[in-house]
Write a protein that holds these residues in place. Structure first.
Motif, PDB file in Angstrom:
ATOM      1  N   PHE A 186       0.858  -1.185   0.000  1.00 47.40           N
ATOM      2  CA  PHE A 186       0.000   0.000   0.000  1.00 47.40           C
ATOM      3  C   PHE A 186       0.893   1.234   0.000  1.00 47.40           C
ATOM      4  O   PHE A 186       1.712   1.417   0.903  1.00 47.40           O
ATOM      5  CB  PHE A 186      -0.901  -0.019   1.244  1.00 47.40           C
ATOM      6  CG  PHE A 186      -1.731   1.227   1.430  1.00 47.40           C
ATOM      7  CD1 PHE A 186      -2.278   1.905   0.342  1.00 47.40           C
ATOM      8  CD2 PHE A 186      -1.974   1.716   2.701  1.00 47.40           C
ATOM      9  CE1 PHE A 186      -3.051   3.045   0.521  1.00 47.40           C
ATOM     10  CE2 PHE A 186      -2.758   2.849   2.895  1.00 47.40           C
ATOM     11  CZ  PHE A 186      -3.285   3.519   1.803  1.00 47.40           C
ATOM     12  N   LYS A 188       0.969   5.592  -0.811  1.00 45.93           N
ATOM     13  CA  LYS A 188       0.228   6.824  -1.051  1.00 45.93           C
ATOM     14  C   LYS A 188       0.934   7.645  -2.130  1.00 45.93           C
ATOM     15  O   LYS A 188       2.165   7.599  -2.241  1.00 45.93           O
ATOM     16  CB  LYS A 188       0.110   7.619   0.246  1.00 45.93           C
ATOM     17  CG  LYS A 188      -0.615   6.844   1.345  1.00 45.93           C
ATOM     18  CD  LYS A 188      -0.593   7.580   2.668  1.00 45.93           C
ATOM     19  CE  LYS A 188      -1.284   6.756   3.759  1.00 45.93           C
ATOM     20  NZ  LYS A 188      -1.252   7.433   5.071  1.00 45.93           N
ATOM     21  N   GLY A 202      -4.109   6.868  -3.216  1.00 48.31           N
ATOM     22  CA  GLY A 202      -3.256   5.757  -2.837  1.00 48.31           C
ATOM     23  C   GLY A 202      -3.629   4.526  -3.631  1.00 48.31           C
ATOM     24  O   GLY A 202      -4.612   4.536  -4.377  1.00 48.31           O
ATOM     25  N   VAL A 204      -3.452   0.004  -3.302  1.00 49.24           N
ATOM     26  CA  VAL A 204      -3.059  -1.277  -2.704  1.00 49.24           C
ATOM     27  C   VAL A 204      -2.858  -2.251  -3.858  1.00 49.24           C
ATOM     28  O   VAL A 204      -3.734  -2.369  -4.727  1.00 49.24           O
ATOM     29  CB  VAL A 204      -4.150  -1.820  -1.755  1.00 49.24           C
ATOM     30  CG1 VAL A 204      -3.670  -3.105  -1.083  1.00 49.24           C
ATOM     31  CG2 VAL A 204      -4.537  -0.776  -0.718  1.00 49.24           C
ATOM     32  N   ALA A 225      -6.455   7.908  -0.288  1.00 48.65           N
ATOM     33  CA  ALA A 225      -5.599   7.114   0.603  1.00 48.65           C
ATOM     34  C   ALA A 225      -6.229   6.868   1.970  1.00 48.65           C
ATOM     35  O   ALA A 225      -6.141   5.762   2.516  1.00 48.65           O
ATOM     36  CB  ALA A 225      -4.248   7.810   0.759  1.00 48.65           C
ATOM     37  N   ASP A 226      -6.875   7.886   2.526  1.00 47.56           N
ATOM     38  CA  ASP A 226      -7.488   7.717   3.852  1.00 47.56           C
ATOM     39  C   ASP A 226      -8.594   6.669   3.819  1.00 47.56           C
ATOM     40  O   ASP A 226      -8.736   5.876   4.756  1.00 47.56           O
ATOM     41  CB  ASP A 226      -8.052   9.052   4.342  1.00 47.56           C
ATOM     42  CG  ASP A 226      -6.964  10.062   4.672  1.00 47.56           C
ATOM     43  OD1 ASP A 226      -5.799   9.630   4.799  1.00 47.56           O
ATOM     44  OD2 ASP A 226      -7.275  11.253   4.795  1.00 47.56           O
ATOM     45  N   GLU A 229      -7.023   3.232   3.524  1.00 47.03           N
ATOM     46  CA  GLU A 229      -6.425   2.842   4.806  1.00 47.03           C
ATOM     47  C   GLU A 229      -7.502   2.322   5.755  1.00 47.03           C
ATOM     48  O   GLU A 229      -7.295   1.335   6.471  1.00 47.03           O
ATOM     49  CB  GLU A 229      -5.719   4.050   5.416  1.00 47.03           C
ATOM     50  CG  GLU A 229      -4.646   3.688   6.410  1.00 47.03           C
ATOM     51  CD  GLU A 229      -3.640   4.805   6.600  1.00 47.03           C
ATOM     52  OE1 GLU A 229      -2.527   4.505   7.049  1.00 47.03           O
ATOM     53  OE2 GLU A 229      -3.967   5.973   6.305  1.00 47.03           O
ATOM     54  N   HIS A 230      -8.643   2.966   5.738  1.00 43.17           N
ATOM     55  CA  HIS A 230      -9.764   2.547   6.581  1.00 43.17           C
ATOM     56  C   HIS A 230     -10.271   1.163   6.179  1.00 43.17           C
ATOM     57  O   HIS A 230     -10.701   0.377   7.024  1.00 43.17           O
ATOM     58  CB  HIS A 230     -10.895   3.576   6.474  1.00 43.17           C
ATOM     59  CG  HIS A 230     -12.099   3.243   7.299  1.00 43.17           C
ATOM     60  ND1 HIS A 230     -12.114   3.321   8.677  1.00 43.17           N
ATOM     61  CD2 HIS A 230     -13.338   2.799   6.936  1.00 43.17           C
ATOM     62  CE1 HIS A 230     -13.298   2.954   9.131  1.00 43.17           C
ATOM     63  NE2 HIS A 230     -14.069   2.632   8.100  1.00 43.17           N
ATOM     64  N   LEU A 232      -8.397  -1.182   4.623  1.00 42.85           N
ATOM     65  CA  LEU A 232      -7.242  -2.012   4.279  1.00 42.85           C
ATOM     66  C   LEU A 232      -7.429  -3.482   4.626  1.00 42.85           C
ATOM     67  O   LEU A 232      -7.039  -4.359   3.846  1.00 42.85           O
ATOM     68  CB  LEU A 232      -5.983  -1.458   4.958  1.00 42.85           C
ATOM     69  CG  LEU A 232      -4.646  -1.981   4.438  1.00 42.85           C
ATOM     70  CD1 LEU A 232      -4.530  -1.801   2.927  1.00 42.85           C
ATOM     71  CD2 LEU A 232      -3.489  -1.270   5.135  1.00 42.85           C
ATOM     72  N   SER A 236      -7.341  -6.271   1.759  1.00 47.57           N
ATOM     73  CA  SER A 236      -6.306  -7.307   1.828  1.00 47.57           C
ATOM     74  C   SER A 236      -6.916  -8.701   1.826  1.00 47.57           C
ATOM     75  O   SER A 236      -6.451  -9.599   1.115  1.00 47.57           O
ATOM     76  CB  SER A 236      -5.453  -7.118   3.087  1.00 47.57           C
ATOM     77  OG  SER A 236      -4.826  -5.858   3.084  1.00 47.57           O
TER      78      SER A 236
END
Length: 262
Positions: A186, A188, A202, A204, A225-226, A229-230, A232, A236
């Motif tokens: 991941f 950014k 961002g 992944v 990106a935020d 990230e939340h 992720l 994944s």
């Protein structure tokens, strides 16, 4: 070795332009002596790999060249198995999903499925990024030797696409070696020297399991990106699940091929 590299660079440029090209076009784009490019074009035309139009003075890859790799089952695997996985990933994550390949010094996105979120980022098929300045590029380069990564880096610098002052070879190798240990990555946009997307974006990325001999593929999930990230953990898990399913289907196809009557 130089001649072979120049031939592939010419073919990549034909693929990028998808149109007949003159000697001058190729020499100016590649930055090589006109005499060297002329000799390669003449040789490839004589062998039937290029056609030459005496009226327009243009060259074009021939059907013979196109047919050389027609046996490779690229399209079926990518348009069936991989695209199905991409659709599942998009439905689960609601984010932009892209499929990328290595093309010379570039990463090229060959498939793209739009996000269904309110705030969207989009990358259209055919979009290119520098391998040495993209998270998918680092992951792809990490599956080769250090020598290959250095070769791509030096070609990028030689073409003026990046400067050593902006991003050194040492900086690249740190990222490539780090990505050898990673299944997913991941990054950014603000982590890149020249972010091509929005500063707050961002991606992944995961490499796709492929049949033996198939070109390397990367799947990327892009967005703010935020937000990524939340999500992720969800992203994944989804990527790993689809990777396992692709591997299962590849194994099934191999077993069918082995059991087929000879």
């Amino acid at each position: 070795m130089k001649s072979a590299a120049r031939v592939f660079e010419m073919l990549e440029y034909f693929n990028e332009r998808r149109a007949p090209l003159r000697l001058k076009d190729l020499a100016e784009h590649l930055g090589y002596p006109t005499s060297s490019i002329a000799a390669l074009l003449k040789s490839m035309t004589t062998q039937g790999f290029l056609t030459f139009d005496t009226k327009t003075r243009c060259y074009l890859p021939s059907p013979r060249l196109a047919g050389l790799l027609s046996w490779v089952p690229v399209r079926k695997f990518e348009q069936d198995v991989v695209l199905k996985a991409m659709l599942t990933i998009q439905r689960t994550t609601h984010e932009l999903v892209v499929l990328g390949i290595e093309q010379g010094i570039h990463l090229e996105y060959i498939e793209s499925i739009r996000s269904t979120e309110g705030m969207q980022l989009y990358i259209s098929p055919g979009t290119r990024r520098l391998l040495v300045q993209s998270v998918m590029g680092w992951l792809l380069l990490s599956r080769y030797s250090d020598d290959h990564a250095e070769e791509i880096y030096r070609a990028t610098i030689a073409r003026g696409e990046l400067t050593e002052q902006e991003f050194s070879l040492d900086q690249l190798m740190v990222r490539v070696r780090k990505h050898r240990e990673l299944e997913l990555s991941f990054v950014k946009a603000r982590d890149l020297v020249r972010p091509a997307a929005h500063w707050g974006a961002g991606m992944v990325v995961m490499l796709v399991p492929v049949p033996e001999g198939h070109r390397k593929l990367g799947i990327g999930i892009g967005g703010p990106a935020d937000r990524l990230e939340h999500k992720l953990e969800l992203i994944s898990t989804c990527l790993r699940t689809e990777a396992l399913e692709i591997s299962r289907l590849i194994g099934k196809e191999m077993n069918l091929a082995k059991s087929a009557p000879q």
